[in-house]
Write a protein that holds these residues in place. Structure first.
Motif, PDB file in Angstrom:
ATOM      1  N   ALA A  41       0.838  -1.201   0.000  1.00 17.56           N
ATOM      2  CA  ALA A  41       0.000   0.000   0.000  1.00 17.56           C
ATOM      3  C   ALA A  41       0.867   1.243   0.000  1.00 17.56           C
ATOM      4  N   SER A  42       1.911   1.259   0.858  1.00 18.63           N
ATOM      5  CA  SER A  42       2.805   2.406   0.957  1.00 18.63           C
ATOM      6  C   SER A  42       3.597   2.600  -0.329  1.00 18.63           C
ATOM      7  N   ALA A  43       4.108   1.518  -0.881  1.00 19.33           N
ATOM      8  CA  ALA A  43       4.917   1.599  -2.108  1.00 19.33           C
ATOM      9  C   ALA A  43       4.089   2.040  -3.308  1.00 19.33           C
ATOM     10  N   SER A  44       2.771   1.772  -3.258  1.00 21.80           N
ATOM     11  CA  SER A  44       1.889   2.124  -4.381  1.00 21.80           C
ATOM     12  C   SER A  44       1.281   3.512  -4.239  1.00 21.80           C
ATOM     13  N   GLY A  45       1.571   4.174  -3.116  1.00 24.58           N
ATOM     14  CA  GLY A  45       1.107   5.549  -2.960  1.00 24.58           C
ATOM     15  C   GLY A  45      -0.202   5.725  -2.233  1.00 24.58           C
ATOM     16  N   PHE A  46      -0.676   4.684  -1.548  1.00 25.93           N
ATOM     17  CA  PHE A  46      -1.904   4.791  -0.774  1.00 25.93           C
ATOM     18  C   PHE A  46      -1.585   5.227   0.654  1.00 25.93           C
ATOM     19  N   ALA A  47      -2.520   5.906   1.280  1.00 28.17           N
ATOM     20  CA  ALA A  47      -2.278   6.478   2.604  1.00 28.17           C
ATOM     21  C   ALA A  47      -2.004   5.402   3.642  1.00 28.17           C
ATOM     22  N   ASN A  48      -2.714   4.263   3.533  1.00 26.68           N
ATOM     23  CA  ASN A  48      -2.534   3.170   4.482  1.00 26.68           C
ATOM     24  C   ASN A  48      -3.126   1.890   3.888  1.00 26.68           C
ATOM     25  N   GLN A  49      -2.977   0.784   4.626  1.00 27.79           N
ATOM     26  CA  GLN A  49      -3.457  -0.507   4.132  1.00 27.79           C
ATOM     27  C   GLN A  49      -4.972  -0.512   3.980  1.00 27.79           C
ATOM     28  N   SER A  50      -5.668   0.126   4.913  1.00 23.70           N
ATOM     29  CA  SER A  50      -7.133   0.157   4.859  1.00 23.70           C
ATOM     30  C   SER A  50      -7.624   0.863   3.609  1.00 23.70           C
ATOM     31  N   SER A  51      -7.014   2.014   3.293  1.00 22.60           N
ATOM     32  CA  SER A  51      -7.394   2.770   2.094  1.00 22.60           C
ATOM     33  C   SER A  51      -7.101   1.958   0.830  1.00 22.60           C
ATOM     34  N   PHE A  52      -5.955   1.306   0.825  1.00 23.95           N
ATOM     35  CA  PHE A  52      -5.572   0.467  -0.321  1.00 23.95           C
ATOM     36  C   PHE A  52      -6.557  -0.674  -0.528  1.00 23.95           C
ATOM     37  N   THR A  53      -6.882  -1.376   0.552  1.00 24.10           N
ATOM     38  CA  THR A  53      -7.796  -2.517   0.463  1.00 24.10           C
ATOM     39  C   THR A  53      -9.184  -2.081   0.004  1.00 24.10           C
ATOM     40  N   HIS A  54      -9.669  -0.960   0.557  1.00 26.44           N
ATOM     41  CA  HIS A  54     -10.998  -0.471   0.187  1.00 26.44           C
ATOM     42  C   HIS A  54     -11.049  -0.101  -1.301  1.00 26.44           C
ATOM     43  N   SER A  55     -10.065   0.666  -1.769  1.00 30.03           N
ATOM     44  CA  SER A  55     -10.049   1.111  -3.171  1.00 30.03           C
ATOM     45  C   SER A  55      -9.853  -0.066  -4.119  1.00 30.03           C
ATOM     46  N   PHE A  56      -8.958  -0.948  -3.768  1.00 28.46           N
ATOM     47  CA  PHE A  56      -8.671  -2.109  -4.609  1.00 28.46           C
ATOM     48  C   PHE A  56      -9.912  -2.988  -4.756  1.00 28.46           C
ATOM     49  N   THR A  57     -10.563  -3.273  -3.632  1.00 31.27           N
ATOM     50  CA  THR A  57     -11.751  -4.129  -3.647  1.00 31.27           C
ATOM     51  C   THR A  57     -12.883  -3.491  -4.437  1.00 31.27           C
ATOM     52  N   LYS A  58     -13.063  -2.180  -4.268  1.00 26.73           N
ATOM     53  CA  LYS A  58     -14.142  -1.472  -4.949  1.00 26.73           C
ATOM     54  C   LYS A  58     -13.975  -1.474  -6.458  1.00 26.73           C
ATOM     55  N   LEU A  59     -12.763  -1.248  -6.919  1.00 27.59           N
ATOM     56  CA  LEU A  59     -12.533  -1.089  -8.358  1.00 27.59           C
ATOM     57  C   LEU A  59     -12.109  -2.385  -9.056  1.00 27.59           C
ATOM     58  N   GLN A  60     -11.530  -3.324  -8.306  1.00 27.79           N
ATOM     59  CA  GLN A  60     -11.070  -4.574  -8.927  1.00 27.79           C
ATOM     60  C   GLN A  60     -12.038  -5.726  -8.705  1.00 27.79           C
ATOM     61  N   GLY A  61     -12.988  -5.545  -7.767  1.00 30.15           N
ATOM     62  CA  GLY A  61     -13.981  -6.585  -7.550  1.00 30.15           C
ATOM     63  C   GLY A  61     -13.536  -7.700  -6.628  1.00 30.15           C
ATOM     64  N   THR A  62     -12.343  -7.586  -6.089  1.00 33.14           N
ATOM     65  CA  THR A  62     -11.834  -8.575  -5.146  1.00 33.14           C
ATOM     66  C   THR A  62     -10.803  -7.910  -4.256  1.00 33.14           C
ATOM     67  N   SER A  63     -10.585  -8.450  -3.075  1.00 30.93           N
ATOM     68  CA  SER A  63      -9.630  -7.841  -2.149  1.00 30.93           C
ATOM     69  C   SER A  63      -8.198  -8.165  -2.569  1.00 30.93           C
ATOM     70  N   PRO A  64      -7.207  -7.378  -2.105  1.00 32.09           N
ATOM     71  CA  PRO A  64      -5.801  -7.662  -2.445  1.00 32.09           C
ATOM     72  C   PRO A  64      -5.358  -9.051  -2.011  1.00 32.09           C
ATOM     73  N   SER A  65      -5.791  -9.485  -0.835  1.00 36.78           N
ATOM     74  CA  SER A  65      -5.381 -10.806  -0.349  1.00 36.78           C
ATOM     75  C   SER A  65      -5.944 -11.926  -1.218  1.00 36.78           C
ATOM     76  N   LYS A  66      -7.216 -11.798  -1.633  1.00 38.69           N
ATOM     77  CA  LYS A  66      -7.823 -12.793  -2.504  1.00 38.69           C
ATOM     78  C   LYS A  66      -7.172 -12.772  -3.888  1.00 38.69           C
ATOM     79  N   TYR A  67      -6.859 -11.574  -4.373  1.00 36.93           N
ATOM     80  CA  TYR A  67      -6.195 -11.447  -5.674  1.00 36.93           C
ATOM     81  C   TYR A  67      -4.836 -12.156  -5.623  1.00 36.93           C
ATOM     82  N   ARG A  68      -4.127 -12.003  -4.520  1.00 37.40           N
ATOM     83  CA  ARG A  68      -2.789 -12.619  -4.374  1.00 37.40           C
ATOM     84  C   ARG A  68      -2.890 -14.135  -4.448  1.00 37.40           C
ATOM     85  N   HIS A  69      -3.959 -14.715  -3.888  1.00 36.82           N
ATOM     86  CA  HIS A  69      -4.086 -16.170  -3.869  1.00 36.82           C
ATOM     87  C   HIS A  69      -4.754 -16.710  -5.133  1.00 36.82           C
TER      88      HIS A  69
END
Length: 259
Positions: free
Chosen positions: A231-259
C-alpha cells in the motif's frame, strides 16, 4: 450563478464572485464572461481558469462549481428556455449553446462589452435595459467568439504519454497532482485536463489510480511483501485505504487477488 431569490430570473447581472467554492445547477442556459480578476470554473468536471476576455457556456441542468481568486467579477447572462429572440436568431445561436465549453472573445467584442456593462451597472433594475443588453451580446456572440477554442487546442496538441507514464512510475509512492503532470508536458492544468480526457478517455486522476493498481498487482506476486508495505509503495495512505479502493474497483480484495 443563480440570481437573488426574487422569483424572477434576471436576464443579466454583474456579480462579484466569492472566494469560497459554490456549486449548483439550474434549468436554463447561462453565458458567463469574466470582467475582472481570476475565476475558477468546473462544469461537469471540465475545469478552467477564466480571465477578462474569456468566458464559458453552462448548459441547462449542468452541475457546475465556481469561485473567485481574490477580487473577481463576472457578467452572467441567463437564457430561459423561452427567449424573446426570433426563430432565425435562435437557430443561428443554437450551436453555441448545445454543449458546455470555454471560449475567448475578440478585442472588438471586448470594447462593445465594456459599454454594455456600463449601462447595466447604471440601471441594474431596469429590465428593459438589461434585457436589451443581453440580446445585443448574444446576437453578436457568433461572430466575435472563438467557440472552437477548446477543440482547436485539442486538435493542435497531443500529450506525450511516455513522459507522463515515466513520471508516475518514478513518483508512484507519493501524492501526484494534475498540476505536476501538466508541468511535465509544459501545459496549464486546465488545458492539460481537457487534452488528457480527450486523448485517453479518462481523467488524469483515474489514470494515476490505474497505474497505482497495476504496480500494486505486480508487488502482490511477491508473497514476502506485506499488504501494508505494498500500500505504501503504491502511494496509498494506508493498508485500509488500499484494500478499500482495490476491492471497490477490482472486484476482489488484495489478499484474494494474491491467492
Amino acid at each position: 450563478m443563480k440570481p437573488p431569490d426574487t422569483g424572477l430570473i434576471r436576464p443579466v447581472e454583474v456579480i462579484t464572485l466569492p472566494n469560497e467554492v459554490q456549486q449548483h445547477d439550474h434549468d436554463h442556459h447561462q453565458l458567463v464572461i469574466a470582467l475582472k480578476g481570476y475565476s475558477e470554473f468546473s462544469i461537469e468536471g471540465m475545469q478552467s481558469l477564466i480571465i477578462p476576455g474569456q468566458g464559458c457556456i453552462v448548459t441547462a441542468s449542468s452541475d457546475h462549481a465556481f469561485n473567485g481568486l481574490g477580487e473577481s467579477e463576472i457578467l452572467t447572462l441567463n437564457l430561459p428556455n423561452q427567449t424573446r429572440l426570433d426563430k432565425y436568431t435562435n437557430e443561428r445561436l443554437e450551436p453555441i449553446f448545445n454543449n458546455n465549453h470555454y471560449f475567448k472573445i475578440d478585442s472588438q467584442f471586448q470594447c462593445l462589452l465594456q459599454l454594455l456593462v456600463k449601462e447595466i451597472r447604471q440601471s441594474p433594475d431596469d429590465l428593459l435595459v438589461t434585457d436589451a443588453c443581453k440580446n445585443t451580446i448574444i446576437a453578436l456572440l457568433q461572430r466575435h467568439v472563438r467557440t472552437d477554442f477548446s477543440q482547436k487546442l485539442m486538435q493542435r496538441n497531443r500529450i506525450n504519454m511516455s513522459i507522463i507514464d515515466n513520471y508516475i512510475i518514478q513518483q508512484i509512492a507519493t501524492k501526484i497532482t494534475v498540476a505536476q503532470l501538466a508541468g511535465c508536458v509544459f501545459l496549464g492544468e486546465s488545458q492539460f485536463h481537457l487534452l488528457f480526457k480527450q486523448q485517453v478517455g479518462i481523467t488524469p486522476h483515474q489514470y494515476i489510480l490505474q497505474m497505482r493498481f497495476k504496480f500494486a498487482k505486480e508487488l502482490l506476486e511477491d508473497n514476502s511483501l506485506t499488504l501494508a508495505s505494498i500500500a505504501s509503495a503504491s502511494g496509498f495512505a494506508n493498508q485500509s485505504s488500499f484494500t478499500h479502493s482495490f476491492t471497490k474497483l477490482q472486484g476482489t480484495s488484495p489478499s484474494k487477488y494474491r491467492h
